[in-house]
Motif scaffolding. Sequence first.
Motif, PDB file in Angstrom:
ATOM      1  N   ALA A   1       6.696 -13.852  -4.703  1.00 25.18           N
ATOM      2  CA  ALA A   1       7.259 -13.037  -3.965  1.00 25.18           C
ATOM      3  C   ALA A   1       8.108 -11.748  -4.498  1.00 25.18           C
ATOM      4  CB  ALA A   1       8.636 -13.680  -3.279  1.00 25.18           C
ATOM      5  N   ASN A   2       7.468 -11.484  -5.553  1.00 28.71           N
ATOM      6  CA  ASN A   2       7.860 -10.090  -6.117  1.00 28.71           C
ATOM      7  C   ASN A   2       7.490  -9.049  -5.526  1.00 28.71           C
ATOM      8  OD1 ASN A   2       7.555  -7.883  -8.089  1.00 28.71           O
ATOM      9  ND2 ASN A   2       7.755  -8.812  -9.793  1.00 28.71           N
ATOM     10  N   PRO A   3       8.567  -8.154  -5.221  1.00 27.60           N
ATOM     11  CA  PRO A   3       8.356  -7.002  -4.109  1.00 27.60           C
ATOM     12  C   PRO A   3       7.360  -6.072  -4.798  1.00 27.60           C
ATOM     13  CG  PRO A   3      10.597  -7.066  -4.994  1.00 27.60           C
ATOM     14  CD  PRO A   3       9.947  -8.491  -5.503  1.00 27.60           C
ATOM     15  N   ARG A   4       7.405  -5.747  -5.970  1.00 29.88           N
ATOM     16  CA  ARG A   4       6.652  -4.710  -6.353  1.00 29.88           C
ATOM     17  C   ARG A   4       5.046  -4.920  -6.449  1.00 29.88           C
ATOM     18  NH1 ARG A   4       6.689  -2.306 -13.040  1.00 29.88           N
ATOM     19  NH2 ARG A   4       4.874  -0.623 -12.451  1.00 29.88           N
TER      20      ARG A   4
ATOM     21  N   GLN B   1      13.109 -11.280   4.691  1.00 29.21           N
ATOM     22  CA  GLN B   1      13.396 -12.456   3.770  1.00 29.21           C
ATOM     23  C   GLN B   1      13.849 -12.286   2.762  1.00 29.21           C
ATOM     24  OE1 GLN B   1      13.353 -16.018   4.667  1.00 29.21           O
ATOM     25  NE2 GLN B   1      12.993 -15.738   6.933  1.00 29.21           N
ATOM     26  N   LEU B   2      13.213 -11.156   2.185  1.00 23.56           N
ATOM     27  CA  LEU B   2      13.411 -10.756   0.827  1.00 23.56           C
ATOM     28  C   LEU B   2      14.649  -9.502   0.985  1.00 23.56           C
ATOM     29  CD1 LEU B   2       9.977 -10.005  -0.639  1.00 23.56           C
ATOM     30  CD2 LEU B   2      11.520 -11.645  -1.227  1.00 23.56           C
ATOM     31  N   LYS B   3      15.081  -9.299   2.179  1.00 18.27           N
ATOM     32  CA  LYS B   3      16.309  -8.211   2.302  1.00 18.27           C
ATOM     33  C   LYS B   3      15.825  -7.144   1.613  1.00 18.27           C
ATOM     34  CE  LYS B   3      19.484 -12.025   3.040  1.00 18.27           C
ATOM     35  NZ  LYS B   3      18.535 -13.033   3.352  1.00 18.27           N
ATOM     36  N   ILE B   4      14.898  -6.411   1.661  1.00 16.13           N
ATOM     37  CA  ILE B   4      14.526  -5.179   1.259  1.00 16.13           C
ATOM     38  C   ILE B   4      13.912  -4.175   2.130  1.00 16.13           C
ATOM     39  CG2 ILE B   4      13.910  -6.047  -1.279  1.00 16.13           C
ATOM     40  CD1 ILE B   4      11.103  -6.137  -0.434  1.00 16.13           C
ATOM     41  N   ASN B   5      14.027  -2.744   1.998  1.00 16.94           N
ATOM     42  CA  ASN B   5      13.803  -2.047   2.928  1.00 16.94           C
ATOM     43  C   ASN B   5      12.171  -2.045   3.244  1.00 16.94           C
ATOM     44  OD1 ASN B   5      13.169   0.402   4.365  1.00 16.94           O
ATOM     45  ND2 ASN B   5      13.934   1.846   2.922  1.00 16.94           N
ATOM     46  N   PRO B   6      11.598  -1.954   4.388  1.00 12.58           N
ATOM     47  CA  PRO B   6      10.473  -2.350   4.858  1.00 12.58           C
ATOM     48  C   PRO B   6       9.682  -0.866   4.907  1.00 12.58           C
ATOM     49  CG  PRO B   6      11.769  -2.526   6.814  1.00 12.58           C
ATOM     50  CD  PRO B   6      12.711  -2.322   5.597  1.00 12.58           C
ATOM     51  N   TYR B   7      10.283   0.069   4.832  1.00 11.37           N
ATOM     52  CA  TYR B   7       9.755   1.652   4.863  1.00 11.37           C
ATOM     53  C   TYR B   7       8.561   1.881   3.976  1.00 11.37           C
ATOM     54  CZ  TYR B   7       8.980   6.600   5.324  1.00 11.37           C
ATOM     55  OH  TYR B   7       8.584   7.697   5.494  1.00 11.37           O
ATOM     56  N   PRO B   8       8.872   1.533   2.612  1.00  6.76           N
ATOM     57  CA  PRO B   8       7.684   1.694   1.652  1.00  6.76           C
ATOM     58  C   PRO B   8       6.419   0.781   2.035  1.00  6.76           C
ATOM     59  CG  PRO B   8       9.611   1.468   0.535  1.00  6.76           C
ATOM     60  CD  PRO B   8      10.092   1.381   1.982  1.00  6.76           C
ATOM     61  N   PHE B   9       6.618  -0.271   2.385  1.00  6.58           N
ATOM     62  CA  PHE B   9       5.407  -1.254   2.893  1.00  6.58           C
ATOM     63  C   PHE B   9       4.704  -0.760   4.103  1.00  6.58           C
ATOM     64  CE2 PHE B   9       8.343  -3.793   0.272  1.00  6.58           C
ATOM     65  CZ  PHE B   9       7.345  -4.996  -0.258  1.00  6.58           C
ATOM     66  N   LEU B  10       5.497  -0.274   5.092  1.00  5.64           N
ATOM     67  CA  LEU B  10       4.856   0.273   6.425  1.00  5.64           C
ATOM     68  C   LEU B  10       4.131   1.523   6.076  1.00  5.64           C
ATOM     69  CD1 LEU B  10       7.815  -0.346   8.892  1.00  5.64           C
ATOM     70  CD2 LEU B  10       5.704  -1.861   8.476  1.00  5.64           C
ATOM     71  N   PHE B  11       4.752   2.326   5.133  1.00  8.87           N
ATOM     72  CA  PHE B  11       3.940   3.664   4.619  1.00  8.87           C
ATOM     73  C   PHE B  11       2.503   3.306   4.132  1.00  8.87           C
ATOM     74  CE2 PHE B  11       3.188   7.425   2.734  1.00  8.87           C
ATOM     75  CZ  PHE B  11       4.054   8.510   3.163  1.00  8.87           C
TER      76      PHE B  11
ATOM     77  N   PHE C   1       5.956   5.498  -7.444  1.00 10.36           N
ATOM     78  CA  PHE C   1       6.868   6.065  -6.706  1.00 10.36           C
ATOM     79  C   PHE C   1       8.035   5.165  -6.102  1.00 10.36           C
ATOM     80  CE2 PHE C   1       8.384   8.323  -2.583  1.00 10.36           C
ATOM     81  CZ  PHE C   1       8.831   9.523  -3.207  1.00 10.36           C
ATOM     82  N   TRP C   2       7.440   3.803  -5.311  1.00 10.96           N
ATOM     83  CA  TRP C   2       8.483   2.919  -5.094  1.00 10.96           C
ATOM     84  C   TRP C   2       8.275   1.405  -5.692  1.00 10.96           C
ATOM     85  CZ3 TRP C   2       5.995   4.987   0.001  1.00 10.96           C
ATOM     86  CH2 TRP C   2       6.843   5.763   0.755  1.00 10.96           C
ATOM     87  N   GLY C   3       6.956   0.931  -5.926  1.00  8.00           N
ATOM     88  CA  GLY C   3       7.328  -0.149  -6.477  1.00  8.00           C
ATOM     89  C   GLY C   3       7.953  -0.815  -7.942  1.00  8.00           C
ATOM     90  N   ARG C   4       7.944   0.111  -8.728  1.00 12.04           N
ATOM     91  CA  ARG C   4       8.557  -0.126 -10.129  1.00 12.04           C
ATOM     92  C   ARG C   4      10.155  -0.065  -9.813  1.00 12.04           C
ATOM     93  NH1 ARG C   4       9.845   4.823 -13.009  1.00 12.04           N
ATOM     94  NH2 ARG C   4       9.729   6.591 -11.754  1.00 12.04           N
ATOM     95  N   LYS C   5      10.797   0.318  -8.763  1.00 11.47           N
ATOM     96  CA  LYS C   5      12.026   0.217  -8.566  1.00 11.47           C
ATOM     97  C   LYS C   5      12.502  -0.972  -7.734  1.00 11.47           C
ATOM     98  CE  LYS C   5      11.615   5.330  -8.265  1.00 11.47           C
ATOM     99  NZ  LYS C   5      11.916   6.528  -7.673  1.00 11.47           N
ATOM    100  N   MET C   6      11.691  -1.690  -7.126  1.00 16.54           N
ATOM    101  CA  MET C   6      11.922  -2.581  -6.319  1.00 16.54           C
ATOM    102  C   MET C   6      12.428  -3.662  -7.014  1.00 16.54           C
ATOM    103  SD  MET C   6       8.717  -2.558  -3.384  1.00 16.54           S
ATOM    104  CE  MET C   6       8.941  -1.147  -2.254  1.00 16.54           C
ATOM    105  N   VAL C   7      13.550  -4.451  -6.297  1.00 16.74           N
ATOM    106  CA  VAL C   7      13.928  -5.738  -6.659  1.00 16.74           C
ATOM    107  C   VAL C   7      14.354  -6.718  -5.577  1.00 16.74           C
ATOM    108  CG1 VAL C   7      14.778  -4.787  -9.011  1.00 16.74           C
ATOM    109  CG2 VAL C   7      16.408  -4.674  -7.034  1.00 16.74           C
TER     110      VAL C   7
END
Length: 447
Positions: free
Chosen positions: A102-105, A141-151, A207-213
């Motif tokens: 479940a690592n968001p990156r 569930q992870l309480k993170i912004n879904p926008y990068p994933f949808l993009f 752009f996004w992944g390395r900043k995700m926690v």
Amino acid sequence: MVVDHAAVPEVLFGMNPMMVSTAILIFAYAFIISEKINRTIIALLGGALMIFMGVLNQDMAIKGVDFNTIALLTGMMVIVSITEKTGVFQYVAILSAKAVKANPRALLAVMGIITAVFSALLDNVTTVLLTVPITLLLTDQLKINPYPFLFVQIFSSNIGGTATLIGDPPNIMIGSQVGLSFMDFVNNVGLPALVCLIFIMVFFDFFWGRKMVAAESARAAIMRFVPVEAIEDKGLLIKSLLVLALVLAGFILGHDHGLMPGTVALAGAALLMLLQCAGLSAEKQSHKVHESFQSVEWGTIFFFIGLFVLVSGVEVAGVLNLMATKLLDITNNDLFMASMMVLWSSAVLSAIVDNIPFVATMIPLIKSTTAAFGGPDAVMPLWWSLSLGACLGGNGSLIGASANVMVAGFAERAGHRISFLKFMALAFPLMLVTIAISTVYVWWAFF
């Protein structure tokens, strides 16, 4: 599309058939782009106007419809709708999320790759219908912004769909009209699609992944999911996977034995419905069959039918022959220049309008250049340029491809509206980079 090039029927009031057909097409496309009225309604009314105004008669209109494309889309929609009931797509997504703890990156990359693979083997619209709800669940569930994933999923769906005959509607249309096989697409556009996928995965990670926690408690909630619980019908799953394997084998091997993809897809749909209904009462069988056909996106099917009639009208009236002549004049009968013009214009225009109507117009136009360039084999670079330009160009805006519209709809219903301009500000430049990659590939592979 196959049309009767006999004389155009008498146009109402003796008007010029070129002007009438062009006006109808322009007005139809304007309404489709504006999205003020449902595009299926516009396509059907536009097709009807072609007949009422005398540009076509009914027989010519019917001949203009590519029933192989219609059969392929319908068959695959039935197969996927039945397979979806097994829960296998949710199983794959949950299993993948747990595999990366479940690592968001890592999850950003995994969902992108899953979307690309499913889009190549099913089709990109169906894929996002299946995967985006799962993405929204996981990000919630992870309480993170879904926008990068949808993009990422929008880009991955269109890039994955570029690689195969059945992955993106433009490829289905091109393959049907030119007689290209499943492996023709894999061999000729699979490599640039793979390179583009690797590029965007690396870019999005930076752009996004390395900043995700995500909080450990949120990740732990994902880890408590049990993938096997997503499987709702193991028996139907086995039957569905068997039929999918047979259908894919039919796509790969059938071309050399005179079997069109539409025939393979409809036969697969019928076989899967047979296996699903085996042993049930007549009443339950009827219910299952009705359920399967209710899942077909009939609006999309009839949009294609109306669109084929619209384009058939401008083709019969001679508009596309005139445009083909202009294309040859501009490029000075240089095949490489023509390929570049098709590739880049397809990409830019597919970002502005839905790539499906654009490709429907371009197919007969390219066919009109065949003789000038030396025959069907000589113009193959134009077909691959059209495929790459239209499919990848669909990433340029939220209306560039049907899959994009689907994702935006899901996001809005979930309270995460995707801004058209915000999306395009990043998507359009990235799309141009993928077209630059395709430019290098077309030059290297075909010239």
